[in-house]
Design an enzyme around this catalytic site. Sequence first.
Site, short mmCIF file in Angstrom:
data_model
loop_
_atom_site.label_atom_id
_atom_site.label_comp_id
_atom_site.label_asym_id
_atom_site.label_seq_id
_atom_site.Cartn_x
_atom_site.Cartn_y
_atom_site.Cartn_z
N HIS A 56 0.83 -1.21 0.00
CA HIS A 56 0.00 0.00 0.00
C HIS A 56 0.86 1.26 0.00
O HIS A 56 1.28 1.73 1.05
CB HIS A 56 -0.91 -0.03 1.24
N HIS A 58 1.45 5.26 -2.16
CA HIS A 58 0.95 6.27 -3.11
C HIS A 58 2.17 6.99 -3.67
O HIS A 58 2.71 7.89 -3.03
CB HIS A 58 0.05 7.29 -2.40
N PHE A 59 2.62 6.56 -4.85
CA PHE A 59 3.83 7.16 -5.44
C PHE A 59 3.51 8.32 -6.39
O PHE A 59 4.40 8.87 -7.02
CB PHE A 59 4.68 6.09 -6.13
N ARG A 60 2.22 8.67 -6.50
CA ARG A 60 1.79 9.95 -7.09
C ARG A 60 1.94 10.12 -8.60
O ARG A 60 1.79 11.24 -9.10
CB ARG A 60 2.49 11.13 -6.40
N ASN A 90 -5.40 6.48 -6.62
CA ASN A 90 -5.99 7.82 -6.44
C ASN A 90 -5.05 8.88 -7.01
O ASN A 90 -4.55 9.75 -6.30
CB ASN A 90 -6.31 8.09 -4.97
N HIS A 231 -5.44 -0.71 5.92
CA HIS A 231 -5.09 0.08 7.13
C HIS A 231 -6.10 -0.03 8.27
O HIS A 231 -6.73 0.96 8.64
CB HIS A 231 -4.82 1.53 6.77
N ASP A 299 1.01 2.66 3.72
CA ASP A 299 0.14 3.73 3.22
C ASP A 299 1.00 4.99 3.00
O ASP A 299 0.58 6.10 3.34
CB ASP A 299 -1.03 4.01 4.17
N HIS A 303 3.05 14.29 1.13
CA HIS A 303 2.58 15.63 0.75
C HIS A 303 3.69 16.60 1.11
O HIS A 303 4.48 16.34 2.01
CB HIS A 303 1.30 15.98 1.52
O1 DOR Z 1 -4.10 9.62 4.63
C1 DOR Z 1 -4.32 9.21 3.51
N1 DOR Z 1 -3.63 9.65 2.46
N2 DOR Z 1 -5.28 8.31 3.34
C2 DOR Z 1 -5.70 7.96 2.12
O2 DOR Z 1 -6.65 7.22 2.02
C3 DOR Z 1 -5.09 8.53 0.91
C4 DOR Z 1 -3.74 9.04 1.19
C5 DOR Z 1 -3.18 9.93 0.11
O3 DOR Z 1 -3.26 9.56 -1.07
O4 DOR Z 1 -2.65 11.00 0.43
ZN ZN Z 2 -3.70 4.78 1.03
ZN ZN Z 3 -6.97 4.40 2.34
#
Ligand code: DOR
Ligand code: ZN
Ligand code: ZN
Length: 431
Positions: A56, A58-60, A90, A231, A299, A303
């Site tokens: 899990h 998020h490499f953007r 996402n 999570h 996760d 940011h």
């Molecule tokens: O805290 C989070 N950040 N929860 C998520 O479900 C998405 C993630 C993000 O992509 O920043």
């Molecule tokens: Zn996530």
């Molecule tokens: Zn999530």
Amino acid sequence: MSLAIRNGKVFTRGRLVSTDVLCDKGRIKKIGKNLKGDKAIDASGRLVLPGVIDPHVHFRTPGEEYKEDWKTGSRAAAKGGVTTVLDMPNNKPSITTQKLLDKKRKAIAGKSLVNYGLHFGATADNMEEISDATGIASVKAHMGSSTGDLLVPDTGDLYKVFHAAKIGGHVVAVHAENNELINKFTRDAKRACEGDPIVHTRIRRNIVAGEAASLAAIISKEVGNRLHICHISTRQELDVVRMAGGRITCEATTHHLVLEDNDMRRLGNYAKMNPPLRSHEDRMALWANRKLISCWCTDHAPHTREEKERDYWHAPAGVPGVETLLPLHLDAVNKGMETLPEMVARMTTNPARIFRLEGRGELREGFAADISIVDMDAKQTITNEDVVSKCGWTPYDGLQLQGVPTHTIVNGEVVFDGEFGAAVGVEAYTY
Ligand code: DOR
Ligand code: ZN
Ligand code: ZN
């Protein structure tokens, strides 16, 4: 070029053995004594573990490369002993069609130091795309809104998503938070003019996650497909998993295992994430009931500082973690919070099995040569300055740990040994 890892203690078939490992053509060719290769690493005094799989992150890519890109994200993974990441959909735009998935694949190809797989996003109306998608880690359904625009808040739509995933033979991974409850508690907080980041823990309180997890569990039972709850962080979700009796799998993040709601007073928006940090009792319940938890994950959701410095209502949720996952768990093993075999199962074999990463997740002849070499005695202090992720900060700044990954090997090539190697990572699924 073949690579011999010599004189280490090798974790194979559930236990540590003093032996050597020979990697050739991306695979483990042999495990045995006195092996020689074109190159050698002396692993004396170290543990040789299967490479960590983080299911899990998020490499953007695409769309938010200013927060992270595949070079920085995969370097962070390599530094932390992670050899495969499964990346969330996402993005900007969210990955909800085959076309967007293929575009994302092209954008990543040749850029990653570690292997990777991609999760596919569910919406209220992409059922055909879901059932037809190929080579994906899972179908990810956001039951409550979080960062990005993926959302399936309607129970009828969610039911359809589970059906479509079943037709496609896909695992459904859920972000289990009830959207109506989030909205209600958000309205309450706004009416009370709340602005302290700690309000996040009340807006997304335990019932928000517990309700959604039980709904997902009951739908997956009715439809008869594989459910993975992302999570989990509360005692309520542990109850849901316990009641399912092994039918569903789940994961817990490092931040929910290491940090608590009170840490938000110190860290502010730097500890704002969804689901939020929980009480001491919830955190301890995760450790105590870890037999119910299939995987440790991060996760990893970077940011920028500028974004996190905004006021609570405008700061995005998410914290980085891929480079601190293994160090924090090595420290936990050193402290006796978990055993080494338990840790390895949750970080390699279980995610490989759940997300069908065939031929990965174990040190066995013929398996992919994805390996983390670690020094259990070395100590380090986690600092913002050392962060490799593009965001340049960590919620664990100042934490002192024992247990350091020293070498990371992906497909038989060294991608980290103090220096970074080449982008040898490949997509782990065929399509
Ligand atoms: O805290 C989070 N950040 N929860 C998520 O479900 C998405 C993630 C993000 O992509 O920043
Ligand atoms: Zn996530
Ligand atoms: Zn999530």
